[in-house]
Scaffold this motif. Structure first.
Motif, PDB file in Angstrom:
ATOM      1  N   ASP A   5       0.804  -1.243   0.000  1.00  0.00           N
ATOM      2  CA  ASP A   5       0.000   0.000   0.000  1.00  0.00           C
ATOM      3  C   ASP A   5       0.834   1.289   0.000  1.00  0.00           C
ATOM      4  N   ARG A   6       2.001   1.305   0.671  1.00  0.00           N
ATOM      5  CA  ARG A   6       2.752   2.568   0.751  1.00  0.00           C
ATOM      6  C   ARG A   6       3.228   3.026  -0.623  1.00  0.00           C
ATOM      7  N   ASN A  22       9.461  -4.714  11.187  1.00  0.00           N
ATOM      8  CA  ASN A  22       8.804  -3.766  12.108  1.00  0.00           C
ATOM      9  C   ASN A  22       8.182  -2.567  11.396  1.00  0.00           C
ATOM     10  N   ALA A  23       8.271  -2.532  10.061  1.00  0.00           N
ATOM     11  CA  ALA A  23       7.700  -1.395   9.324  1.00  0.00           C
ATOM     12  C   ALA A  23       6.399  -1.745   8.596  1.00  0.00           C
ATOM     13  N   VAL A  24       6.006  -3.031   8.623  1.00  0.00           N
ATOM     14  CA  VAL A  24       4.793  -3.444   7.889  1.00  0.00           C
ATOM     15  C   VAL A  24       4.016  -4.519   8.664  1.00  0.00           C
ATOM     16  N   LEU A  80       0.814  -3.935   4.417  1.00  0.00           N
ATOM     17  CA  LEU A  80       0.374  -2.605   4.863  1.00  0.00           C
ATOM     18  C   LEU A  80       1.483  -1.923   5.665  1.00  0.00           C
ATOM     19  N   SER A  81       1.798  -0.697   5.270  1.00  0.00           N
ATOM     20  CA  SER A  81       2.834   0.058   5.983  1.00  0.00           C
ATOM     21  C   SER A  81       2.309   0.502   7.346  1.00  0.00           C
ATOM     22  N   VAL A  82       3.198   0.537   8.344  1.00  0.00           N
ATOM     23  CA  VAL A  82       2.761   0.986   9.674  1.00  0.00           C
ATOM     24  C   VAL A  82       3.152   2.447   9.933  1.00  0.00           C
ATOM     25  N   VAL A  83       3.712   3.100   8.927  1.00  0.00           N
ATOM     26  CA  VAL A  83       4.140   4.494   9.081  1.00  0.00           C
ATOM     27  C   VAL A  83       2.956   5.393   9.430  1.00  0.00           C
ATOM     28  N   SER A  84       3.202   6.318  10.360  1.00  0.00           N
ATOM     29  CA  SER A  84       2.148   7.254  10.767  1.00  0.00           C
ATOM     30  C   SER A  84       1.759   8.156   9.613  1.00  0.00           C
ATOM     31  N   GLY A  85       0.503   8.608   9.657  1.00  0.00           N
ATOM     32  CA  GLY A  85      -0.009   9.462   8.583  1.00  0.00           C
ATOM     33  C   GLY A  85       0.741  10.771   8.468  1.00  0.00           C
ATOM     34  N   GLY A  86       1.051  11.407   9.591  1.00  0.00           N
ATOM     35  CA  GLY A  86       1.738  12.696   9.585  1.00  0.00           C
ATOM     36  C   GLY A  86       0.857  13.758  10.204  1.00  0.00           C
TER      37      GLY A  86
END
Lengths: 307, 63
Positions: B6-7, B31-33, B57-63
């Motif tokens: 998805d990212r 640890n990133a997905v 699915l990426s676990v990165v915050s939206g911002g």
């Protein structure tokens, strides 16, 4: 198999133990409740605005605080969303957050850069660092509008990854003063104009929060700020994730060891830190004669006039 | 097998037979997905079946 009940695993802890869906949800919620209890994040009578962006972290905080305290008439929870004006990103988050709050009957206040400052972020980023401009203006609006709403605290979705990144960023930039203001609760002894901030997800990693948010159906679609990849923080994030892969537990170690020295940093800050006063231009609390928000706004206005 | 990330909003063809090997093949960090198969979350030891629909699915915050 799940180490507690032998069902199909969905998550592997740093300790190496695996958890199934229901054991993971239980583990996650217990960890949030423990953080709320140990760090006394919520008082018996409290009113809290959750700073929501529409992402997994802030919606998880809003969902959890709402469900933990919905039967308690003495504790009020509401949402506060800042619309920076980022086309294709914030507009989508805004709609999903409105729907999320309507479904749970949570009051949501939306404040836009356009109404507060007269411009959208998208229109002022050229030649500037978007995250630096946005960080300053967003913090200002969250604090001033939390005060206008009359809440006692502002809850944010800051997590273990965010805190570990910020600790390192402050170290790399030799900014001890900023580190003294970190921790699960940022009390506002410095000035009555600062609304205290609480971080219920402080000890949970991004991966744990994403897992929880997915399992609870809180977020299903990926949505990342288009400016995120340009940031210094993103470089630190990638470096930390590499380290975590090689040495599991790195992020926990950074944050835990930081918490051991935080009391000493706060004492130093109280003795030697800058005095907080009111900005001569807008009256908001700040450490200089003119606050960072006014500095950023003055620069933007002067560049618009010179066009 | 085809997997969606998805990212990057992109589909990849992979040779890997399980989640752990797939992440190595795509050079993604654990640890990133998170990985979802047929709309259900799976752990890194999960072995793929031919009919599986796989999403990363990426676990990165939206911002």
């Amino acid at each position: 198999m799940c180490h507690a009940c032998d069902k199909k695993p969905v998550y592997k802890l740093i300790s190496g133990e695996s958890l199934c869906k229901s054991c993971f949800l239980d583990y996650f919620e217990k960890k949030v409740r423990k953080t709320l209890r140990v760090y006394k994040l919520v008082d018996k009578e409290d009113s809290i605005a959750v700073a929501v962006s529409g992402g997994k972290d802030s919606l998880t905080v809003l969902d959890l605080l709402h469900s933990i305290y919905k039967e308690n008439k003495k504790i009020k929870i509401q949402g506060l969303l800042i619309d920076e004006g980022i086309d294709g990103y914030r507009d989508q988050c805004l709609e999903s957050t409105k729907k999320f709050c309507e479904e749970r009957n949570i009051s949501l206040t939306v404040v836009s850069y356009e109404e507060a400052f007269g411009f959208k972020l998208d229109n002022v980023v050229e030649g500037r660092k978007p995250c630096s401009v946005c960080g300053v203006l967003r913090r200002n609006l969250l604090n001033s509008h939390a005060r206008k709403l009359g809440v006692k605290k502002l809850a944010t979705g800051h997590n273990l990854d965010d805190e570990a990144q910020t600790i390192l960023m402050n170290q790399f930039r030799r900014n001890v003063e900023a580190s003294a203001r970190l921790g699960p609760i940022t009390a506002s002894e410095a000035h009555e104009g600062f609304v205290p901030r609480i971080k219920p997800l402080y000890f949970l990693s991004e991966k744990e929060i994403m897992t929880y948010a997915f399992l609870k159906g809180i977020v299903r679609e990926f949505n990342e700020c288009p400016y995120n990849k340009e940031s210094y923080r993103n470089q630190i994030r990638e470096m930390l994730n590499q380290f975590e892969e090689l040495y599991p537990g790195t992020k926990h170690s950074i944050v835990s060891s930081f918490l051991e020295i935080l009391p000493a940093l706060k004492v130093k800050e109280k003795k030697e830190g800058t005095v907080i006063q009111k900005c001569l231009q807008c009256g908001e609390p700040c450490s200089q004669e003119i606050c960072q928000t006014c500095v950023v706004l003055n620069e933007i206005k002067s560049s618009q006039h010179s066009l | 097998m085809k997997v969606y990330y998805d990212r990057e909003d992109k589909e990849y063809s992979i040779e890997a037979k399980n989640v752990r090997d797939m992440l190595k093949e795509l050079k993604l960090l654990k640890n990133a997905v998170i990985v979802v198969v047929n709309d259900e979350l799976v752990s890194e030891g999960y072995a793929f079946e031919k009919s599986d629909k796989v999403k990363i699915l990426s676990v990165v915050s939206g911002g």
